[in-house]
Design a protein around this motif. Structure first.
Motif, PDB file in Angstrom:
ATOM      1  N   THR A 254      16.832  -4.595 -19.010  1.00 11.46           N
ATOM      2  CA  THR A 254      17.580  -3.399 -19.394  1.00 11.46           C
ATOM      3  C   THR A 254      16.809  -2.188 -18.881  1.00 11.46           C
ATOM      4  O   THR A 254      15.806  -1.776 -19.467  1.00 11.46           O
ATOM      5  CB  THR A 254      17.773  -3.331 -20.918  1.00 11.46           C
ATOM      6  OG1 THR A 254      18.565  -4.451 -21.322  1.00 11.46           O
ATOM      7  CG2 THR A 254      18.488  -2.050 -21.314  1.00 11.46           C
ATOM      8  N   VAL A 255      17.267  -1.637 -17.757  1.00 11.34           N
ATOM      9  CA  VAL A 255      16.576  -0.524 -17.115  1.00 11.34           C
ATOM     10  C   VAL A 255      16.515   0.678 -18.055  1.00 11.34           C
ATOM     11  O   VAL A 255      15.476   1.315 -18.203  1.00 11.34           O
ATOM     12  CB  VAL A 255      17.281  -0.147 -15.797  1.00 11.34           C
ATOM     13  CG1 VAL A 255      16.634   1.080 -15.167  1.00 11.34           C
ATOM     14  CG2 VAL A 255      17.261  -1.323 -14.832  1.00 11.34           C
ATOM     15  N   TYR A 256      17.641   0.990 -18.692  1.00  9.54           N
ATOM     16  CA  TYR A 256      17.638   2.054 -19.696  1.00  9.54           C
ATOM     17  C   TYR A 256      18.774   1.815 -20.678  1.00  9.54           C
ATOM     18  O   TYR A 256      19.736   1.086 -20.411  1.00  9.54           O
ATOM     19  CB  TYR A 256      17.774   3.445 -19.045  1.00  9.54           C
ATOM     20  CG  TYR A 256      19.169   3.775 -18.548  1.00  9.54           C
ATOM     21  CD1 TYR A 256      20.119   4.377 -19.384  1.00  9.54           C
ATOM     22  CD2 TYR A 256      19.553   3.513 -17.233  1.00  9.54           C
ATOM     23  CE1 TYR A 256      21.391   4.683 -18.931  1.00  9.54           C
ATOM     24  CE2 TYR A 256      20.820   3.822 -16.772  1.00  9.54           C
ATOM     25  CZ  TYR A 256      21.734   4.405 -17.626  1.00  9.54           C
ATOM     26  OH  TYR A 256      22.997   4.703 -17.183  1.00  9.54           O
ATOM     27  N   SER A 257      18.644   2.430 -21.851  1.00 11.61           N
ATOM     28  CA  SER A 257      19.703   2.469 -22.860  1.00 11.61           C
ATOM     29  C   SER A 257      19.978   3.932 -23.154  1.00 11.61           C
ATOM     30  O   SER A 257      19.062   4.762 -23.134  1.00 11.61           O
ATOM     31  CB  SER A 257      19.270   1.759 -24.146  1.00 11.61           C
ATOM     32  OG  SER A 257      18.916   0.419 -23.895  1.00 11.61           O
ATOM     33  N   SER A 258      21.241   4.268 -23.431  1.00  8.74           N
ATOM     34  CA  SER A 258      21.564   5.668 -23.671  1.00  8.74           C
ATOM     35  C   SER A 258      22.687   5.799 -24.680  1.00  8.74           C
ATOM     36  O   SER A 258      23.460   4.865 -24.919  1.00  8.74           O
ATOM     37  CB  SER A 258      21.976   6.362 -22.367  1.00  8.74           C
ATOM     38  OG  SER A 258      23.210   5.846 -21.896  1.00  8.74           O
ATOM     39  N   CYS A 259      22.779   6.966 -25.286  1.00  6.81           N
ATOM     40  CA  CYS A 259      23.919   7.351 -26.111  1.00  6.81           C
ATOM     41  C   CYS A 259      23.983   8.876 -26.103  1.00  6.81           C
ATOM     42  O   CYS A 259      23.068   9.539 -25.597  1.00  6.81           O
ATOM     43  CB  CYS A 259      23.808   6.805 -27.538  1.00  6.81           C
ATOM     44  SG  CYS A 259      22.542   7.577 -28.567  1.00  6.81           S
ATOM     45  N   ALA A 260      25.063   9.424 -26.621  1.00  4.91           N
ATOM     46  CA  ALA A 260      25.219  10.882 -26.595  1.00  4.91           C
ATOM     47  C   ALA A 260      25.853  11.371 -27.879  1.00  4.91           C
ATOM     48  O   ALA A 260      26.696  10.691 -28.475  1.00  4.91           O
ATOM     49  CB  ALA A 260      26.056  11.307 -25.398  1.00  4.91           C
ATOM     50  N   ASP A 261      25.438  12.541 -28.306  1.00  6.37           N
ATOM     51  CA  ASP A 261      26.030  13.241 -29.436  1.00  6.37           C
ATOM     52  C   ASP A 261      27.085  14.183 -28.873  1.00  6.37           C
ATOM     53  O   ASP A 261      26.770  15.236 -28.318  1.00  6.37           O
ATOM     54  CB  ASP A 261      24.930  14.018 -30.174  1.00  6.37           C
ATOM     55  CG  ASP A 261      25.450  14.817 -31.363  1.00  6.37           C
ATOM     56  OD1 ASP A 261      26.678  15.027 -31.469  1.00  6.37           O
ATOM     57  OD2 ASP A 261      24.626  15.246 -32.187  1.00  6.37           O
ATOM     58  N   GLY A 262      28.344  13.786 -29.000  1.00  2.00           N
ATOM     59  CA  GLY A 262      29.427  14.566 -28.410  1.00  2.00           C
ATOM     60  C   GLY A 262      29.634  15.907 -29.069  1.00  2.00           C
ATOM     61  O   GLY A 262      30.109  16.863 -28.429  1.00  2.00           O
TER      62      GLY A 262
END
Length: 307
Positions: A254-262
């Motif tokens: 897993t090169v990276y994991s991400s999420c966002a606060d919309g």
């Protein structure tokens, strides 16, 4: 999660409203919504892997190697290369409803970015605070599916993955009950017994089911805890280097994991080499700028020593 056996120099990338977004069909968007996400910048163009715009509409592109079919140009349709789907929709739509309407007229072209960067077989996961959809360009054309699960992995196609959830409808976060026999006294050995049978392997189908179970049952009581919970879910389906070996001997991770606060426009990520969560706040950038702004991944482990 982006699971690959290599890195190609991806960065956190902010695309301001006035960055000239040039499409292969000849159209140019001189002014559009601002977008932040992870991208590989090639020739000044942001090849987004995932992103979210200033209105909280998000998208991620996922590998779809066996089922994706791209086409030649079609008259009367919005002809787009695969790498243009994310920036085109996120720069144009302020909500998921708008994205669905826009995508109905899209034809995905079999167009390479360059001689070096070939077209990648993909399907797409769009959403906002109201829900999500899966978009797949297959042999019969572009398909748009409502995605009540709120999860997408790679192959096989979404409809099959959603159908497989029915095989696990007996799982529960509660302690298991004895339904085996009324004549036997059976008690579980440990906590978590209600989820016995939840897949734990690295296949796409299994990761879809496990991520869906985590998403549906995770509890959070604050925005900060929600960010933490998302990364716990992603970690539960991440690739450990060495556990998935490819035919050429390379090791997927897993090169990276991400999420966002919309709501607040903050993009969060962590990398394989650095498990500390980092964030980039798009609202601190110049929305009216004309140049891409990028931040390199923090790939080295960042350990906080308390003494």
């Amino acid at each position: 999660n982006l699971d690959l056996e290599y890195n190609i120099g991806e960065k956190i990338t902010f695309m301001p409203r006035n960055f000239p977004l040039v499409l292969r069909n000849g159209n140019t968007f001189e002014h559009h919504f601002a977008v932040i996400g992870t991208a590989h910048i090639a020739g000044g163009y942001p090849l987004f892997y995932d992103g979210i715009n200033e209105h909280g509409v998000f998208c991620a592109a996922l590998n779809f190697p066996k089922s994706a079919v791209y086409f030649s140009e079609k008259t009367g349709m919005e002809n787009l290369a695969p790498f243009e789907i994310i920036p085109f929709v996120l720069s144009s739509c302020s909500n998921l409803g708008g994205a669905k309407e826009l995508l109905k007229n899209v034809n995905v072209l079999s167009t390479d970015f360059s001689d070096v960067l070939k077209s990648t077989p993909l399907h797409w996961f769009f959403g906002d605070k109201t829900g999500s959809i899966t978009v797949e360009s297959v042999e019969t054309g572009l398909k748009i599916y409502e995605n009540p699960v709120g999860v997408l992995t790679n192959e096989p196609p979404f409809e099959y993955q959603k159908l497989r959830l029915s095989e696990f409808c007996g799982l529960s976060p509660e302690e298991a009950e004895n339904r085996f026999s009324k004549n036997l006294i059976l008690k579980p050995f440990s906590r978590g017994s209600g989820a016995l049978g939840l897949p734990g392997d690295s296949s796409s189908c299994s990761r879809f089911i496990k991520a869906a179970f985590g998403k549906e049952n995770a509890v959070s009581e604050s925005p900060e805890e929600s960010v933490s919970q998302v990364f716990h879910i992603l970690e539960s389906v991440s690739m450990i280097k060495g556990c998935v070996r490819l035919d050429d001997g390379k090791l997927e991770k897993t090169v990276y994991s991400s999420c966002a606060d919309g709501e607040n426009g903050i993009y969060y990520y962590k990398t394989y080499g650095n498990s500390r969560i980092s964030g980039v706040d798009m609202k601190k950038e110049d929305f009216e700028g004309k140049e891409l702004v990028s931040y390199p991944f923090k790939n080295e482990q960042d350990i906080f020593m308390q003494n």
